[in-house]
Design an enzyme around this catalytic site. Structure first.
Site, PDB file in Angstrom:
ATOM      1  N   ARG A 224       0.850  -1.179   0.000  1.00  0.00           N
ATOM      2  CA  ARG A 224       0.000   0.000   0.000  1.00  0.00           C
ATOM      3  C   ARG A 224       0.892   1.237   0.000  1.00  0.00           C
ATOM      4  NH1 ARG A 224      -3.574  -2.610  -1.637  1.00  0.00           N
ATOM      5  NH2 ARG A 224      -5.507  -3.177  -0.633  1.00  0.00           N
ATOM      6  N   HIS A 272      -1.693   0.749  -9.641  1.00  0.00           N
ATOM      7  CA  HIS A 272      -2.316  -0.267  -8.778  1.00  0.00           C
ATOM      8  C   HIS A 272      -2.858  -1.421  -9.634  1.00  0.00           C
ATOM      9  CE1 HIS A 272      -4.268  -0.896  -4.596  1.00  0.00           C
ATOM     10  NE2 HIS A 272      -4.171  -2.062  -5.218  1.00  0.00           N
TER      11      HIS A 272
HETATM   12  P1  NDP Z   1      -1.850 -11.849   3.902  1.00  0.00           P
HETATM   13  O1  NDP Z   1      -2.792 -11.362   4.933  1.00  0.00           O
HETATM   14  O2  NDP Z   1      -2.001 -13.218   3.360  1.00  0.00           O
HETATM   15  O3  NDP Z   1      -0.357 -11.714   4.447  1.00  0.00           O
HETATM   16  C1  NDP Z   1       0.105 -10.638   5.173  1.00  0.00           C
HETATM   17  C2  NDP Z   1       1.469 -11.008   5.740  1.00  0.00           C
HETATM   18  O4  NDP Z   1       2.043  -9.852   6.372  1.00  0.00           O
HETATM   19  C3  NDP Z   1       1.359 -12.120   6.802  1.00  0.00           C
HETATM   20  O5  NDP Z   1       2.381 -13.039   6.589  1.00  0.00           O
HETATM   21  C4  NDP Z   1       1.537 -11.347   8.101  1.00  0.00           C
HETATM   22  O6  NDP Z   1       2.175 -12.067   9.148  1.00  0.00           O
HETATM   23  C5  NDP Z   1       2.468 -10.222   7.673  1.00  0.00           C
HETATM   24  N1  NDP Z   1       2.356  -9.090   8.589  1.00  0.00           N
HETATM   25  C6  NDP Z   1       1.235  -8.493   9.053  1.00  0.00           C
HETATM   26  N2  NDP Z   1       1.554  -7.499   9.900  1.00  0.00           N
HETATM   27  C7  NDP Z   1       2.893  -7.491   9.996  1.00  0.00           C
HETATM   28  C8  NDP Z   1       3.820  -6.707  10.727  1.00  0.00           C
HETATM   29  N3  NDP Z   1       3.425  -5.741  11.556  1.00  0.00           N
HETATM   30  N4  NDP Z   1       5.125  -6.971  10.566  1.00  0.00           N
HETATM   31  C9  NDP Z   1       5.554  -7.972   9.777  1.00  0.00           C
HETATM   32  N5  NDP Z   1       4.722  -8.752   9.046  1.00  0.00           N
HETATM   33  C10 NDP Z   1       3.410  -8.505   9.150  1.00  0.00           C
HETATM   34  O7  NDP Z   1      -1.902 -10.777   2.718  1.00  0.00           O
HETATM   35  P2  NDP Z   1      -1.619 -10.993   1.179  1.00  0.00           P
HETATM   36  O8  NDP Z   1      -0.292 -11.644   1.016  1.00  0.00           O
HETATM   37  O9  NDP Z   1      -2.791 -11.610   0.530  1.00  0.00           O
HETATM   38  O10 NDP Z   1      -1.570  -9.469   0.680  1.00  0.00           O
HETATM   39  C11 NDP Z   1      -0.640  -8.561   1.218  1.00  0.00           C
HETATM   40  C12 NDP Z   1      -0.991  -7.148   0.827  1.00  0.00           C
HETATM   41  O11 NDP Z   1      -0.700  -6.927  -0.547  1.00  0.00           O
HETATM   42  C13 NDP Z   1      -2.467  -6.779   0.938  1.00  0.00           C
HETATM   43  O12 NDP Z   1      -2.829  -6.498   2.277  1.00  0.00           O
HETATM   44  C14 NDP Z   1      -2.560  -5.577   0.048  1.00  0.00           C
HETATM   45  O13 NDP Z   1      -2.292  -4.411   0.781  1.00  0.00           O
HETATM   46  C15 NDP Z   1      -1.442  -5.794  -0.973  1.00  0.00           C
HETATM   47  N6  NDP Z   1      -1.981  -6.080  -2.300  1.00  0.00           N
HETATM   48  C16 NDP Z   1      -1.665  -5.238  -3.334  1.00  0.00           C
HETATM   49  C17 NDP Z   1      -2.127  -5.485  -4.594  1.00  0.00           C
HETATM   50  C18 NDP Z   1      -1.733  -4.657  -5.737  1.00  0.00           C
HETATM   51  O14 NDP Z   1      -2.260  -4.857  -6.837  1.00  0.00           O
HETATM   52  N7  NDP Z   1      -0.798  -3.734  -5.584  1.00  0.00           N
HETATM   53  C19 NDP Z   1      -3.002  -6.618  -4.872  1.00  0.00           C
HETATM   54  C20 NDP Z   1      -3.241  -7.466  -3.742  1.00  0.00           C
HETATM   55  C21 NDP Z   1      -2.753  -7.172  -2.509  1.00  0.00           C
HETATM   56  P3  NDP Z   1       1.555 -13.402   9.784  1.00  0.00           P
HETATM   57  O15 NDP Z   1       1.983 -14.495   8.832  1.00  0.00           O
HETATM   58  O16 NDP Z   1       2.167 -13.506  11.105  1.00  0.00           O
HETATM   59  O17 NDP Z   1       0.068 -13.226   9.817  1.00  0.00           O
HETATM   60  C1  OXD Z   2      -5.599  -5.089  -3.365  1.00  0.00           C
HETATM   61  C2  OXD Z   2      -6.086  -5.828  -4.497  1.00  0.00           C
HETATM   62  O1  OXD Z   2      -5.879  -5.441  -2.213  1.00  0.00           O
HETATM   63  O2  OXD Z   2      -6.014  -5.292  -5.643  1.00  0.00           O
HETATM   64  O3  OXD Z   2      -4.870  -4.124  -3.613  1.00  0.00           O
HETATM   65  O4  OXD Z   2      -6.527  -6.963  -4.344  1.00  0.00           O
END
Ligand code: NDP
Ligand code: OXD
Length: 309
Positions: A224, A272
């Site tokens: 983000r 995005h």
């Molecule tokens: P998940 O919820 O599957 O994974 C998030 C990971 O981040 C988990 O492993 C979690 O740890 C870790 N995490 C959370 N908080 C912290 C912290 N404070 N410090 C260190 N690690 C942390 O999310 P996704 O992989 O599905 O997606 C990740 C992000 O990607 C989304 O939230 C979104 O913002 C972004 N995204 C962007 C897109 C784009 O097109 N640019 C598209 C899709 C997503 P733990 O394993 O312990 O829970």
């Molecule tokens: C996001 C998505 O979370 O595109 O950014 O899925």
């Protein structure tokens, strides 16, 4: 069985057709034409108008189009008792992996530098670095980060991952917690951010983090926009501490006219699109969640409101 579709970016006709293929009697209303709000049991949403979700008294499910649910979690008017589900889908993951591999390879093989040489009419070779000698770091080892780290390792990169809890990923050195962040950054030449946006991760890529990276490192932010302190990123690029940045997200989206990211020679910016949720990949999952919400069954990919993702 009424679902309200709220999105300016996803095509309602295409989605309605895909959703109805899985639930023919689904009544789909396209925001803002929602009719009687008491009919509505499910909202399918990407960026809800603030305050809107509190007006459906019989809501059972808030299903976001995205993998990230930060925008919903930040809105205090979103009804606290209604569960939120997000999308996790192999097609969405594959799209993200493609983007990350492209961005990492582009920095690793220094295509931007060669493009600058070409523009100046210079036919110059830079020293070659094998993938195995290139240290890539992935922040956030969830559905997307884990897949990206695994594929980078398969390409031969020296990959480390950092997350909140300790993970085991074949071929990837896994670090975790605030105590190991500095060590993770210190060994990372190409940094990929795939964290969710939470109060803990907001601004995590700031002056201090950039200073902890080796000089000349590159940053790929696909999480983000608010993970990055944008002024600190520009300063780190201008000083040469960072060599380049690939950014799919920004604090303000769409990126406003005049924003330095538009013109900075070391920034590659995309709108995005690192990955997108498609009807083919996700309509079945959304309908299944709606069925589960109606039947009081556990949801697929439910967001943990307390954890913030
Ligand atoms: P998940 O919820 O599957 O994974 C998030 C990971 O981040 C988990 O492993 C979690 O740890 C870790 N995490 C959370 N908080 C912290 C912290 N404070 N410090 C260190 N690690 C942390 O999310 P996704 O992989 O599905 O997606 C990740 C992000 O990607 C989304 O939230 C979104 O913002 C972004 N995204 C962007 C897109 C784009 O097109 N640019 C598209 C899709 C997503 P733990 O394993 O312990 O829970
Ligand atoms: C996001 C998505 O979370 O595109 O950014 O899925």
């Amino acid at each position: 069985m009424t679902l309200v579709f709220i999105s300016k970016v996803y095509d309602p006709a295409e989605w309605s057709q895909a959703l109805r293929a899985h639930m023919p009697d689904l009544d789909i209303r396209i925001w803002p034409e929602v009719g009687d709000p008491r009919d509505v049991e499910c909202v399918l949403v990407w960026k809800a108008p603030p305050g809107d979700l509190q007006r459906y008294p019989n809501l059972r499910l808030i299903q976001t189009f995205g993998a990230g649910a930060d925008q919903l979690l930040e809105d205090p008017t979103v009804p606290p008792a209604v569960p939120i589900a997000r999308i996790v889908d192999p097609r969405q993951t594959a799209g993200m992996v493609e983007y990350v591999l492209y961005a990492v390879l582009r920095h690793h093989r220094r295509f931007d530098e060669y493009e600058r040489f070409r523009a100046r009419g210079e036919y110059t070779r830079l020293p070659h670095v094998d993938a195995g000698e290139r240290r890539v770091g992935v922040m956030g080892l969830g559905a997307l980060g884990c897949a990206a780290a695994r594929q980078l390792a398969q390409l031969g990169f020296d990959v480390a991952g950092w997350g909140r809890s300790l993970r085991q990923i074949e071929g990837v050195t896994c670090l975790h917690g605030a105590g190991q962040l500095e060590a993770f950054l210190a060994r990372t030449e190409i940094l990929v951010c795939l964290l969710p946006l939470t109060p803990e991760t907001e601004g995590i890529l700031d002056r201090r983090s950039f200073a902890a990276l080796p000089r000349g490192a590159c940053v790929v932010n696909v999480g983000r926009g608010r993970h990055v302190v944008e002024a600190d990123l520009i300063a780190a690029l201008d000083s040469g501490q960072l060599d380049g940045a690939t950014l799919d997200v920004s604090i303000e989206e769409p990126l406003p006219p005049g924003h330095p990211f538009w013109r900075h020679p070391r920034v590659c910016m995309t709108p995005h699109i690192a990955t997108l949720t498609t009807p083919r990949g996700s309509a079945a999952q959304i309908v299944e969640n709606y069925r589960r919400a109606r039947a009081g069954l556990p949801l697929l990919n439910r967001v943990d409101r307390r954890a913030g993702y």
